[in-house]
Design a protein around this motif. Structure first.
Motif, PDB file in Angstrom:
ATOM      1  N   PHE B  24       0.836  -1.204   0.000  1.00 55.63           N
ATOM      2  CA  PHE B  24       0.000   0.000   0.000  1.00 55.63           C
ATOM      3  C   PHE B  24       0.874   1.259   0.000  1.00 55.63           C
ATOM      4  O   PHE B  24       0.662   2.188  -0.781  1.00 55.63           O
ATOM      5  CB  PHE B  24      -0.921  -0.037   1.222  1.00 55.63           C
ATOM      6  N   CYS B  28       0.744   2.870  -3.651  1.00 56.12           N
ATOM      7  CA  CYS B  28      -0.370   3.825  -3.594  1.00 56.12           C
ATOM      8  C   CYS B  28       0.067   5.132  -2.948  1.00 56.12           C
ATOM      9  O   CYS B  28       0.032   6.186  -3.569  1.00 56.12           O
ATOM     10  CB  CYS B  28      -1.549   3.227  -2.816  1.00 56.12           C
ATOM     11  N   VAL B  29       0.491   5.068  -1.690  1.00 54.68           N
ATOM     12  CA  VAL B  29       0.747   6.297  -0.928  1.00 54.68           C
ATOM     13  C   VAL B  29       1.970   7.030  -1.463  1.00 54.68           C
ATOM     14  O   VAL B  29       1.914   8.227  -1.753  1.00 54.68           O
ATOM     15  CB  VAL B  29       0.909   5.997   0.576  1.00 54.68           C
ATOM     16  N   CYS B 142      -4.108   0.136   6.577  1.00 52.59           N
ATOM     17  CA  CYS B 142      -3.756   1.534   6.288  1.00 52.59           C
ATOM     18  C   CYS B 142      -3.052   2.161   7.499  1.00 52.59           C
ATOM     19  O   CYS B 142      -2.027   2.833   7.359  1.00 52.59           O
ATOM     20  CB  CYS B 142      -5.020   2.308   5.926  1.00 52.59           C
ATOM     21  N   GLU B 172      -4.836  11.469   3.461  1.00 52.11           N
ATOM     22  CA  GLU B 172      -4.990  10.171   2.817  1.00 52.11           C
ATOM     23  C   GLU B 172      -6.385   9.689   3.185  1.00 52.11           C
ATOM     24  O   GLU B 172      -6.742   9.652   4.359  1.00 52.11           O
ATOM     25  CB  GLU B 172      -3.932   9.175   3.324  1.00 52.11           C
ATOM     26  N   CYS B 174      -9.497   6.868   2.941  1.00 52.83           N
ATOM     27  CA  CYS B 174     -10.038   5.545   2.618  1.00 52.83           C
ATOM     28  C   CYS B 174     -11.549   5.663   2.657  1.00 52.83           C
ATOM     29  O   CYS B 174     -12.125   5.952   3.711  1.00 52.83           O
ATOM     30  CB  CYS B 174      -9.550   4.495   3.608  1.00 52.83           C
ATOM     31  N   TYR B 262      -9.159   4.209  -2.349  1.00 58.26           N
ATOM     32  CA  TYR B 262      -8.056   4.959  -1.731  1.00 58.26           C
ATOM     33  C   TYR B 262      -7.894   6.227  -2.555  1.00 58.26           C
ATOM     34  O   TYR B 262      -7.537   6.178  -3.741  1.00 58.26           O
ATOM     35  CB  TYR B 262      -6.745   4.165  -1.700  1.00 58.26           C
ATOM     36  N   ASN B 283     -15.871   7.229   5.600  1.00 57.49           N
ATOM     37  CA  ASN B 283     -14.486   7.435   5.175  1.00 57.49           C
ATOM     38  C   ASN B 283     -13.591   7.740   6.360  1.00 57.49           C
ATOM     39  O   ASN B 283     -14.033   8.276   7.377  1.00 57.49           O
ATOM     40  CB  ASN B 283     -14.376   8.534   4.110  1.00 57.49           C
TER      41      ASN B 283
END
Lengths: 317, 317
Positions: B24, B28-29, B142, B172, B174, B262, B283
């Motif tokens: 992740f 992603c991040v 996460c 960030e 979710c 995400y 979220n």
């Protein structure tokens, strides 16, 4: 808007043992922050094996490539009194046996020049492949974090005469000091503007005929080539010529034997070395993640300052 | 120099199950790329429990805050025919029982307005705390990746009448869709220049006295306040007024019930919703890592375009 961002330009994190892959990604790679990591490679056989005696025994007769300069500055902006110009100076790449190189480093062969084994391009697996089983092929927690294997593992050996001038590489760099110590002067990519990078005509050190090879002269490349390079010596900056450097905040860190430096992609670094009988290091280069905004941001800043396309061929140490 | 970077502006990664924390972070991040994650919260009791009947039973009499607008656009650039001006329009924050809100959403109480539960600021732990045990407090992979807990967990409920206009958050995000589906129009921070952000005078919808509250009018804030906001509707862009948007490459993704988006920090997003009987989402906002160069880079671009300091109070959905 950015007033309240922590000013941490002079701080470096130290880990007593290798971070977990998640920690490493989160606290080092993602924020693009250097760190010193202890106890990361004391299990490598090389850590105790690599005496000069051992190196001679394994590959004393092997021919190796040695970057040779009169002043210890290979790949550096250099004033040439003959032409009264500044050049980006490439070293003379001298071929010699490792035994002879060791003699020079040990002071058993006297020379006015500086000699540095700094071949790169995965030198551990080319000229030094006979030594490769003495270390681990990759830094396991780093490979797990980055999801890839190193592009190159390099063998470095030199002495106090040689300094690597300020530059950056597009690689995540794990730099392990196996003998002696190395001082890194580190500057983040965001301080690029302070470093006065400019284009210099490139020249290479060549043995001078008149001296029978005992002295070197700088020979401009033919065809001519310009290289963007940083002229500032961060430890002795000429602030009259390079006034923006007064705003730079270098981190100076000495990496001792047994320590590893995580040198983040695109950080500028000058490298000095200290120790008798040769300073030895191994570094692993992992290709940086070009999806990160760091790369295009840096490219934008650089092009705004330098203008146009520039020679990106600046991979070293 | 950046010609050979992969153009991936229209691609979104899909995971069949939650990625590991390292995956992740790495995929992603760190590269600041969105992803759709399946099977991330099917174990939450809320996933099956949260029918309107259940919500009424648990908190039908509770007073909740409902963003009410005549057109479904809260926090959006809005043309006001009365004054012939464009405003940044804030919603009327109406207090009502959840039971009444549900009746409106179910079509049992007819209203010309759009009603949206979009309170934010950790609404799950304030107005909806009675429901908090129906979901997990944090997204475990996460939290493990980012090394922190969410700053806020929000409960969202609305219908097709309400749209969230294009904006970004320094979090960030979710975003879990528990009922109905939500369409996100996503644009990376690097496309900020295409979005024509400008400063608008702020106004708030207020029930009009003449209509006994049945209609709303826009009342400028007193003292006056300007808010930087994006005027472009990315699905129906007015390219004559906002020509730079022709260069934008929005990613349009519909997140189905049971899927999580995400949504990376600083990505611009417009949000539409579809489904009878109310669309529900939860979220979790995790503070972004301000050590990353993304934040100052974005601030630099923004200040170059807008000039000076701007109101940064643009946290929503």
């Amino acid at each position: 808007m950015i007033d309240n961002i922590e000013i941490n330009g002079t701080y470096i994190e130290t880990y007593e043992k290798p971070p977990s892959p998640v920690e490493f990604l989160r606290n080092c790679v993602q924020p693009n922050r250097p760190a010193v990591i202890k106890n990361a490679f004391s299990h490598w056989p090389a850590y105790n094996l690599w005496t000069n005696e051992y190196l001679r025994e394994k590959m004393g007769d092997s021919i190796v490539t040695v970057a040779t300069t009169p002043n210890g500055y290979a790949d550096a902006v250099t004033y040439d009194p003959v032409t009264d110009r500044e050049y980006f100076a490439l070293p003379h790449e001298q071929k010699m046996t490792l035994d002879r190189f060791l003699k020079i480093i040990e002071g058993k062969e006297l020379t006015p020049h500086a000699h540095y084994i700094s071949l790169q391009n995965d030198s551990l697996h080319t000229e030094y492949s006979i030594l490769k089983d003495d270390i681990e092929e990759e830094i396991d927690w780093c490979s797990a974090a980055l999801g890839k294997k190193p592009d190159a593992v390099n063998f470095w050996m030199g002495d106090e005469k040689s300094t690597t001038s300020l530059h950056k590489d597009p690689y995540e760099n794990c730099y392990a000091v196996l003998r002696g110590k190395k001082t890194f002067v580190l500057l983040p990519p965001s301080e690029y503007y302070c470093l006065h990078e400019q284009l210099y005509p490139s020249a290479i050190y060549t043995p001078s005929d008149e001296s029978n090879g005992a002295t070197y002269k700088l020979t401009p490349l033919d065809p001519p080539m310009k290289t963007p390079w940083i002229p500032v010596d961060p430890l002795h900056p000429d602030l009259e010529r390079y006034p923006r450097f007064q705003h730079a905040k270098p981190i100076v860190v000495t990496v001792e034997k047994g320590e590893m430096l995580y040198l983040p992609a695109l950080w500028f670094h000058q490298v000095l070395q200290h120790g008798d009988e040769g300073v030895i290091a191994i570094n692993a280069w992992y290709d940086m993640d070009y999806r990160n905004i760091l790369y295009p941001s840096f490219g934008l800043f650089r092009n705004l300052l330098l203008g146009g396309d520039n020679n990106e061929d600046d991979d070293s140490e």
